[in-house]
Design a protein around this motif. Structure first.
Motif, PDB file in Angstrom:
ATOM      1  N   ILE A  27      -7.616  -1.952  -7.874  1.00  0.00           N
ATOM      2  CA  ILE A  27      -6.640  -2.255  -8.928  1.00  0.00           C
ATOM      3  C   ILE A  27      -6.135  -0.959  -9.556  1.00  0.00           C
ATOM      4  O   ILE A  27      -4.931  -0.787  -9.773  1.00  0.00           O
ATOM      5  N   LYS A  28      -7.030  -0.041  -9.810  1.00  0.00           N
ATOM      6  CA  LYS A  28      -6.663   1.228 -10.424  1.00  0.00           C
ATOM      7  C   LYS A  28      -5.675   1.993  -9.539  1.00  0.00           C
ATOM      8  O   LYS A  28      -4.658   2.493 -10.033  1.00  0.00           O
ATOM      9  N   ARG A  29      -5.944   2.066  -8.233  1.00  0.00           N
ATOM     10  CA  ARG A  29      -5.042   2.790  -7.317  1.00  0.00           C
ATOM     11  C   ARG A  29      -3.677   2.123  -7.250  1.00  0.00           C
ATOM     12  O   ARG A  29      -2.650   2.800  -7.266  1.00  0.00           O
ATOM     13  N   VAL A  30      -3.651   0.797  -7.184  1.00  0.00           N
ATOM     14  CA  VAL A  30      -2.372   0.072  -7.111  1.00  0.00           C
ATOM     15  C   VAL A  30      -1.564   0.293  -8.380  1.00  0.00           C
ATOM     16  O   VAL A  30      -0.366   0.579  -8.327  1.00  0.00           O
ATOM     17  N   LEU A  31      -2.199   0.184  -9.547  1.00  0.00           N
ATOM     18  CA  LEU A  31      -1.483   0.340 -10.809  1.00  0.00           C
ATOM     19  C   LEU A  31      -1.060   1.784 -11.074  1.00  0.00           C
ATOM     20  O   LEU A  31      -0.183   2.029 -11.898  1.00  0.00           O
ATOM     21  N   GLN A  32      -1.656   2.740 -10.367  1.00  0.00           N
ATOM     22  CA  GLN A  32      -1.216   4.130 -10.451  1.00  0.00           C
ATOM     23  C   GLN A  32       0.015   4.376  -9.589  1.00  0.00           C
ATOM     24  O   GLN A  32       0.564   5.460  -9.589  1.00  0.00           O
ATOM     25  N   GLY A  33       0.427   3.363  -8.830  1.00  0.00           N
ATOM     26  CA  GLY A  33       1.607   3.492  -7.985  1.00  0.00           C
ATOM     27  C   GLY A  33       1.315   3.984  -6.586  1.00  0.00           C
ATOM     28  O   GLY A  33       2.237   4.274  -5.825  1.00  0.00           O
ATOM     29  N   LYS A  34       0.057   4.077  -6.234  1.00  0.00           N
ATOM     30  CA  LYS A  34      -0.316   4.537  -4.895  1.00  0.00           C
ATOM     31  C   LYS A  34      -0.150   3.401  -3.894  1.00  0.00           C
ATOM     32  O   LYS A  34      -0.309   2.235  -4.234  1.00  0.00           O
ATOM     33  N   SER A  35       0.161   3.760  -2.671  1.00  0.00           N
ATOM     34  CA  SER A  35       0.300   2.773  -1.607  1.00  0.00           C
ATOM     35  C   SER A  35      -1.100   2.352  -1.157  1.00  0.00           C
ATOM     36  O   SER A  35      -1.884   3.180  -0.692  1.00  0.00           O
ATOM     37  N   VAL A  36      -1.404   1.077  -1.305  1.00  0.00           N
ATOM     38  CA  VAL A  36      -2.726   0.558  -0.960  1.00  0.00           C
ATOM     39  C   VAL A  36      -2.542  -0.613  -0.016  1.00  0.00           C
ATOM     40  O   VAL A  36      -1.663  -1.446  -0.210  1.00  0.00           O
ATOM     41  N   GLN A  37      -3.379  -0.659   1.021  1.00  0.00           N
ATOM     42  CA  GLN A  37      -3.321  -1.754   1.987  1.00  0.00           C
ATOM     43  C   GLN A  37      -4.408  -2.775   1.700  1.00  0.00           C
ATOM     44  O   GLN A  37      -5.480  -2.443   1.193  1.00  0.00           O
ATOM     45  N   CYS A  38      -4.112  -4.011   2.069  1.00  0.00           N
ATOM     46  CA  CYS A  38      -5.086  -5.089   1.950  1.00  0.00           C
ATOM     47  C   CYS A  38      -6.293  -4.748   2.841  1.00  0.00           C
ATOM     48  O   CYS A  38      -6.119  -4.371   4.002  1.00  0.00           O
ATOM     49  N   LYS A  42      -4.519  -5.362   6.309  1.00  0.00           N
ATOM     50  CA  LYS A  42      -3.919  -4.023   6.330  1.00  0.00           C
ATOM     51  C   LYS A  42      -2.434  -4.002   5.978  1.00  0.00           C
ATOM     52  O   LYS A  42      -1.744  -3.053   6.283  1.00  0.00           O
ATOM     53  N   GLN A  43      -1.927  -5.053   5.331  1.00  0.00           N
ATOM     54  CA  GLN A  43      -0.543  -5.044   4.854  1.00  0.00           C
ATOM     55  C   GLN A  43      -0.519  -4.462   3.443  1.00  0.00           C
ATOM     56  O   GLN A  43      -1.526  -4.476   2.735  1.00  0.00           O
ATOM     57  N   ALA A  44       0.650  -3.960   3.048  1.00  0.00           N
ATOM     58  CA  ALA A  44       0.780  -3.336   1.733  1.00  0.00           C
ATOM     59  C   ALA A  44       0.560  -4.361   0.624  1.00  0.00           C
ATOM     60  O   ALA A  44       0.982  -5.512   0.728  1.00  0.00           O
ATOM     61  N   LEU A  45      -0.105  -3.924  -0.427  1.00  0.00           N
ATOM     62  CA  LEU A  45      -0.309  -4.769  -1.604  1.00  0.00           C
ATOM     63  C   LEU A  45       0.865  -4.589  -2.551  1.00  0.00           C
ATOM     64  O   LEU A  45       1.415  -3.497  -2.669  1.00  0.00           O
ATOM     65  N   THR A  46       1.255  -5.668  -3.202  1.00  0.00           N
ATOM     66  CA  THR A  46       2.342  -5.616  -4.170  1.00  0.00           C
ATOM     67  C   THR A  46       1.839  -6.073  -5.529  1.00  0.00           C
ATOM     68  O   THR A  46       0.926  -6.891  -5.630  1.00  0.00           O
ATOM     69  N   VAL A  47       2.472  -5.534  -6.565  1.00  0.00           N
ATOM     70  CA  VAL A  47       2.128  -5.883  -7.934  1.00  0.00           C
ATOM     71  C   VAL A  47       3.229  -6.775  -8.487  1.00  0.00           C
ATOM     72  O   VAL A  47       4.408  -6.475  -8.334  1.00  0.00           O
ATOM     73  N   ILE A  48       2.836  -7.856  -9.104  1.00  0.00           N
ATOM     74  CA  ILE A  48       3.790  -8.716  -9.806  1.00  0.00           C
ATOM     75  C   ILE A  48       3.489  -8.559 -11.289  1.00  0.00           C
ATOM     76  O   ILE A  48       2.414  -8.938 -11.758  1.00  0.00           O
ATOM     77  N   LEU A  49       4.432  -7.951 -11.998  1.00  0.00           N
ATOM     78  CA  LEU A  49       4.277  -7.719 -13.429  1.00  0.00           C
ATOM     79  C   LEU A  49       4.626  -8.983 -14.207  1.00  0.00           C
ATOM     80  O   LEU A  49       5.292  -9.875 -13.669  1.00  0.00           O
ATOM     81  N   PRO A  50       4.210  -9.079 -15.466  1.00  0.00           N
ATOM     82  CA  PRO A  50       4.451 -10.298 -16.251  1.00  0.00           C
ATOM     83  C   PRO A  50       5.916 -10.719 -16.294  1.00  0.00           C
ATOM     84  O   PRO A  50       6.218 -11.907 -16.216  1.00  0.00           O
ATOM     85  N   GLU A  51       6.835  -9.768 -16.399  1.00  0.00           N
ATOM     86  CA  GLU A  51       8.248 -10.144 -16.474  1.00  0.00           C
ATOM     87  C   GLU A  51       8.805 -10.638 -15.142  1.00  0.00           C
ATOM     88  O   GLU A  51       9.845 -11.274 -15.102  1.00  0.00           O
ATOM     89  N   LYS A  52       8.114 -10.389 -14.041  1.00  0.00           N
ATOM     90  CA  LYS A  52       8.548 -10.857 -12.718  1.00  0.00           C
ATOM     91  C   LYS A  52       7.753 -12.079 -12.250  1.00  0.00           C
ATOM     92  O   LYS A  52       8.005 -12.607 -11.180  1.00  0.00           O
ATOM     93  N   ALA A  53       6.787 -12.520 -13.030  1.00  0.00           N
ATOM     94  CA  ALA A  53       5.934 -13.648 -12.637  1.00  0.00           C
ATOM     95  C   ALA A  53       6.748 -14.940 -12.617  1.00  0.00           C
ATOM     96  O   ALA A  53       7.729 -15.095 -13.332  1.00  0.00           O
TER      97      ALA A  53
END
Length: 80
Positions: A27-38, A42-53
């Motif tokens: 979670i920390k790496r994803v929220l820092q904007g780093k590219s993280v794979q599942c 092994k697919q890229a993880l995406t973040v859905i922010l509250p305003e996009k939920a």
């Protein structure tokens, strides 16, 4: 010579702690904007922010296949 079997609760606590720390680091790496794979597909993880939920996805971190599905409580962030 006797062998002692480990306490099942000790093993459970160690496994749970390791899993929690791995997820926290992900979670920390994803929220820092780093590219993280599942870790599973092994697919890229995406973040859905509250305003996009929406109804399909609450705020959180997801992969396209759905292997990683981490719902985050971001109410405090959304209200700022």
């Amino acid at each position: 010579m006797t062998t002692t079997t480990p306490n099942p609760f000790t093993l459970l606590n160690q496994t749970t702690t390791a899993s929690f720390n791995e997820q926290k680091q992900l979670i920390k790496r994803v929220l820092q904007g780093k590219s993280v794979q599942c870790p599973q597909c092994k697919q890229a993880l995406t973040v859905i922010l509250p305003e996009k939920a929406n109804a399909a996805h609450a705020p959180g971190i997801y992969c396209a296949k759905g292997c990683t599905d981490i719902e985050l409580d971001m109410e405090a962030v959304a209200q700022r």
